[in-house]
Write a protein that holds these residues in place. Structure first.
Motif, short mmCIF file in Angstrom:
data_model
loop_
_atom_site.label_atom_id
_atom_site.label_comp_id
_atom_site.label_asym_id
_atom_site.label_seq_id
_atom_site.Cartn_x
_atom_site.Cartn_y
_atom_site.Cartn_z
N GLU A 172 0.84 -1.21 0.00
CA GLU A 172 0.00 0.00 0.00
C GLU A 172 0.87 1.26 0.00
O GLU A 172 0.63 2.19 -0.77
CB GLU A 172 -0.91 -0.02 1.22
CG GLU A 172 -1.87 1.15 1.30
CD GLU A 172 -2.73 1.11 2.55
OE1 GLU A 172 -3.39 2.15 2.81
OE2 GLU A 172 -2.76 0.11 3.28
N ILE A 173 1.89 1.29 0.83
CA ILE A 173 2.78 2.46 0.88
C ILE A 173 3.51 2.63 -0.45
O ILE A 173 3.59 3.74 -0.99
CB ILE A 173 3.77 2.35 2.05
CG1 ILE A 173 3.02 2.67 3.35
CG2 ILE A 173 4.97 3.27 1.87
CD1 ILE A 173 3.85 2.67 4.59
N LYS A 174 4.03 1.56 -1.00
CA LYS A 174 4.76 1.64 -2.27
C LYS A 174 3.85 2.12 -3.40
O LYS A 174 4.26 2.93 -4.23
CB LYS A 174 5.37 0.28 -2.61
CG LYS A 174 6.50 -0.11 -1.68
CD LYS A 174 6.96 -1.54 -1.93
CE LYS A 174 7.96 -2.00 -0.91
NZ LYS A 174 8.33 -3.41 -1.07
N GLN A 175 2.62 1.61 -3.44
CA GLN A 175 1.69 2.03 -4.48
C GLN A 175 1.30 3.50 -4.34
O GLN A 175 1.23 4.23 -5.33
CB GLN A 175 0.44 1.14 -4.47
CG GLN A 175 0.71 -0.25 -4.97
CD GLN A 175 -0.48 -1.20 -4.80
OE1 GLN A 175 -1.42 -0.94 -4.06
NE2 GLN A 175 -0.42 -2.33 -5.49
N GLU A 176 1.06 3.94 -3.12
CA GLU A 176 0.73 5.36 -2.88
C GLU A 176 1.89 6.26 -3.29
O GLU A 176 1.69 7.31 -3.89
CB GLU A 176 0.37 5.60 -1.41
CG GLU A 176 -1.00 5.11 -1.01
CD GLU A 176 -2.12 5.88 -1.68
OE1 GLU A 176 -2.04 7.12 -1.76
OE2 GLU A 176 -3.08 5.23 -2.12
N ALA A 177 3.10 5.85 -2.96
CA ALA A 177 4.28 6.64 -3.31
C ALA A 177 4.47 6.69 -4.83
O ALA A 177 4.82 7.74 -5.38
CB ALA A 177 5.52 6.06 -2.64
N LEU A 196 11.78 8.70 12.40
CA LEU A 196 10.79 7.62 12.50
C LEU A 196 9.39 8.16 12.27
O LEU A 196 8.98 9.15 12.89
CB LEU A 196 10.87 6.97 13.89
CG LEU A 196 9.85 5.91 14.22
CD1 LEU A 196 9.99 4.68 13.31
CD2 LEU A 196 9.99 5.49 15.69
N ILE A 197 8.66 7.50 11.37
CA ILE A 197 7.23 7.72 11.19
C ILE A 197 6.56 6.48 11.75
O ILE A 197 6.81 5.37 11.29
CB ILE A 197 6.85 7.93 9.72
CG1 ILE A 197 7.55 9.16 9.15
CG2 ILE A 197 5.32 8.06 9.58
CD1 ILE A 197 7.38 9.33 7.64
N LEU A 198 5.72 6.67 12.74
CA LEU A 198 5.05 5.57 13.42
C LEU A 198 3.60 5.51 12.95
O LEU A 198 2.90 6.52 13.00
CB LEU A 198 5.11 5.82 14.94
CG LEU A 198 4.61 4.73 15.86
CD1 LEU A 198 5.52 3.52 15.77
CD2 LEU A 198 4.59 5.26 17.29
N GLU A 241 -1.55 5.73 4.20
CA GLU A 241 -1.74 6.90 3.34
C GLU A 241 -1.20 8.17 4.00
O GLU A 241 -0.55 8.99 3.35
CB GLU A 241 -3.22 7.07 2.99
CG GLU A 241 -3.48 8.24 2.07
CD GLU A 241 -4.95 8.45 1.76
OE1 GLU A 241 -5.23 9.33 0.94
OE2 GLU A 241 -5.81 7.77 2.35
N GLN A 242 -1.45 8.32 5.29
CA GLN A 242 -0.93 9.49 6.00
C GLN A 242 0.60 9.46 6.04
O GLN A 242 1.25 10.51 5.92
CB GLN A 242 -1.49 9.55 7.42
CG GLN A 242 -2.96 9.88 7.48
CD GLN A 242 -3.53 9.74 8.88
OE1 GLN A 242 -3.09 8.90 9.67
NE2 GLN A 242 -4.53 10.56 9.20
#
Length: 148
Positions: free
Chosen positions: A18-23, A108-110, A135-136
């Motif tokens: 999900e993170i890779k696709q959003e990026a 760090l993003i938690l 997403e955030q």
């Protein structure tokens, strides 16, 4: 500018995808690293490299050594670490990786749901940003590239 991102913690759902696709949708210049996502390979790598171990504890310790090597090297090459804590699984790896990121001086993003605020309050205080969704987290990364 190009940023290397280590995606830390649990491997039991598709949050990394999900993170890779959003990026990718946002065309962000990011490279991603993370733990071995093939759970069987991660559990068995010690014996694959070092040979048959005496018992299950020795097998776990051998695998842990190699997985810790991988984590440390890739985390050190990263500019920022994102660690996700979820609802369903024990979060030992996420906590260990997030703590390692702080120890290594990595921003760090938690990611954690609101209901985990209390058990993660100390770690959240050490993170640069705490969010609730993947997403955030990507929006945080996107902000790094804004010039206006």
């Amino acid at each position: 500018m190009h940023i290397n991102v280590y995606l830390a913690g649990q491997i039991h759902d598709d949050w990394r995808t999900e993170i890779k696709q959003e990026a990718e949708k946002k065309k962000l210049p990011l490279s991603f690293f993370g733990p071995m996502e093939n759970h069987d390979r991660s559990d068995n790598i010690g014996e694959e490299i070092l040979g048959k171990q005496a018992d299950p504890i020795a097998k776990d310790e051998a695998a842990s050594q190699l997985n810790n090597l991988r984590t440390r090297l890739l985390m050190e090459k990263s500019d920022v670490v994102i660690a996700k804590f979820g609802e369903s699984y024990k979060q030992w790896n996420s906590a260990m990786d997030a703590s390692a990121a702080v120890t290594l001086g990595k921003p760090l993003i938690l990611i954690r749901p609101k209901n985990l605020h209390h058990p993660l309050k100390e770690l959240s205080e050490r993170a640069q940003v705490t969010v609730e969704t993947a997403e955030q987290a990507v929006k945080c990364l996107a902000y790094l590239f804004e010039t206006d």
